[in-house]
Write an enzyme that holds these catalytic residues in place. Structure first.
Site, mmCIF file in Angstrom:
data_model
loop_
_atom_site.group_PDB
_atom_site.id
_atom_site.type_symbol
_atom_site.label_atom_id
_atom_site.label_comp_id
_atom_site.label_asym_id
_atom_site.label_seq_id
_atom_site.Cartn_x
_atom_site.Cartn_y
_atom_site.Cartn_z
ATOM 1 N N ASP A 159 0.808 -1.223 0.034
ATOM 2 C CA ASP A 159 0.125 -0.194 -0.003
ATOM 3 C C ASP A 159 0.890 1.247 -0.147
ATOM 4 O OD1 ASP A 159 -2.254 1.704 0.127
ATOM 5 O OD2 ASP A 159 -2.957 0.908 1.887
ATOM 6 N N ASP A 164 -2.444 2.473 -6.276
ATOM 7 C CA ASP A 164 -1.736 2.732 -4.958
ATOM 8 C C ASP A 164 -1.518 1.391 -4.320
ATOM 9 O OD1 ASP A 164 -4.154 2.889 -4.166
ATOM 10 O OD2 ASP A 164 -3.832 4.373 -2.686
ATOM 11 N N GLU A 165 -2.202 0.078 -4.599
ATOM 12 C CA GLU A 165 -2.163 -1.121 -4.047
ATOM 13 C C GLU A 165 -2.066 -2.108 -4.660
ATOM 14 O OE1 GLU A 165 -5.377 -1.777 -1.162
ATOM 15 O OE2 GLU A 165 -6.553 -0.504 -2.261
#
Length: 353
Positions: A8, A103-104
């Protein structure tokens, strides 16, 4: 036994904005909508979070909590460029990756190591790769299942690593509130709380009859399994290759245009060789630029017919570099060439006809 990780990126949108404008690093920052309208906070940096500002909060409430907060409208094209750089760097360390957002995503650490004893070191290598490629930081949760990794990655933000070894999954999850368990929404949380179940451990301890009374059916069984750390889901990988790219980081920042063009043409040869080896051609050519301050830009062009000729790819890549440097002049730390829109169909050249 699976060895998985959830990665993350820390306050991703805000972190990118801080890289683009370092003066924002010490100021409360919100990436989101108009605070004088119906805007919503997309991301807040860690300075803003000290004022209780969180994602999904109304921008008006964020302004009320911190009148000095700086609002920036989201720049999704820019965030995608940084995201691409992050995942390209991660894939160099761990090749099996499932991206679940800009983003993850999940990493199959077991494709690189065969023991949990080496998991933390590999996770640290991933962090180094992310920071080295973009200056961004990330947090990772490492365990045997996706659900535990997801919860663990949020425990030591920013820039932390949480490893939950085999056999400790349920014990790790037990004290947390039920709401943070992936799959438990507001209605499930309300029903569990009405039955006196407020922690993940309490959900894990429910008997079959107690579970049927609170969360009947397959959903209840699935959530109880997850509360016990049981989650058989594997990574969902893209079966089809969607792009081919290569890049070069210079020992010294480079501003000499002919030298930059020469590098791009050399990379175009490599990319074209990959295309021809796999029997592919491409409709989109992209040039990536990383400046001395680590900021990233990319420029792309899409053609009406696919190509695989190194000369043509190199010519387009150089033109895109020139375009990017017109938009933002400066010495470059890295350049790259990529192609996408891949197809097995290739337009014949005049000579071939």
């Amino acid at each position: 036994m699976p060895i998985l990780a959830h990665l993350d990126l820390d306050a991703f949108f805000a972190a990118v904005e801080e890289l683009e404008d370092p003066s924002l690093r010490t100021r409360p920052l919100v990436v989101g909508g108009d605070p004088h309208g119906r805007g919503v906070v997309a991301t807040a940096n860690y300075v803003a979070r000290h004022f209780g500002i969180r994602s999904a909060m109304s921008s008006a409430e964020a302004l009320r909590r911190c009148p000095e907060v700086v609002f920036v409208r989201p720049r999704h094209t820019l965030y995608r460029q940084y995201s691409q750089a992050v995942w390209a760097a991660v894939s160099e360390v761990v090749p099996r990756v499932e991206r679940t957002g800009l983003d993850e995503g999940y990493l199959d650490l077991g494709s690189v190591i065969d023991s949990f004893a080496h998991a933390r070191r590999l996770a640290e290598a991933v962090q180094v790769a992310v920071r080295g490629s973009t200056l961004l930081t990330c947090s990772l949760g490492v365990s045997t299942s996706k659900v535990v990794c997801k919860v663990a990655s949020d425990r030591r933000k920013p820039g932390g690593i949480t490893v939950v070894p085999p056999g400790r999954e349920a014990r790790f999850l037990a004290p947390f509130p039920t709401r943070i368990l992936p799959g438990v929404g507001p209605r499930a949380e309300e029903r569990l709380a009405a039955a006196g179940v407020v922690t993940i451990g309490g959900l894990a301890d429910l008997s079959d009859s107690e579970l049927r009374a609170v969360l009947p059916g397959q959903v209840g069984r699935l959530l109880r399994d997850r509360a016990r750390g049981v989650d058989p889901r594997d990574l969902e990988l893209d079966a089809e290759r969607i792009s081919i790219s290569t890049e070069e980081t210079f020992e010294r920042d480079l501003s000499d245009r002919p030298a930059l063009h020469a590098e791009l043409r050399r990379m175009a040869e490599s990319v074209a060789a990959h295309l021809r080896r796999d029997g592919l051609s491409a409709r989109t050519v992209t040039t990536k630029l990383r400046y001395a301050d680590f900021s990233i830009r990319s420029r792309s062009t899409t053609l009406p017919t696919p190509i695989d000729e190194p000369e043509r790819i190199g010519e387009l890549a150089c033109a895109l570099l020139d375009r990017g440097l017109r938009d933002r002049p400066g010495a470059l730390r890295l350049v790259g060439v990529g192609v996408s829109g891949l197809t097995a169909v290739r337009q014949l050249t005049f000579d071939e006809l």
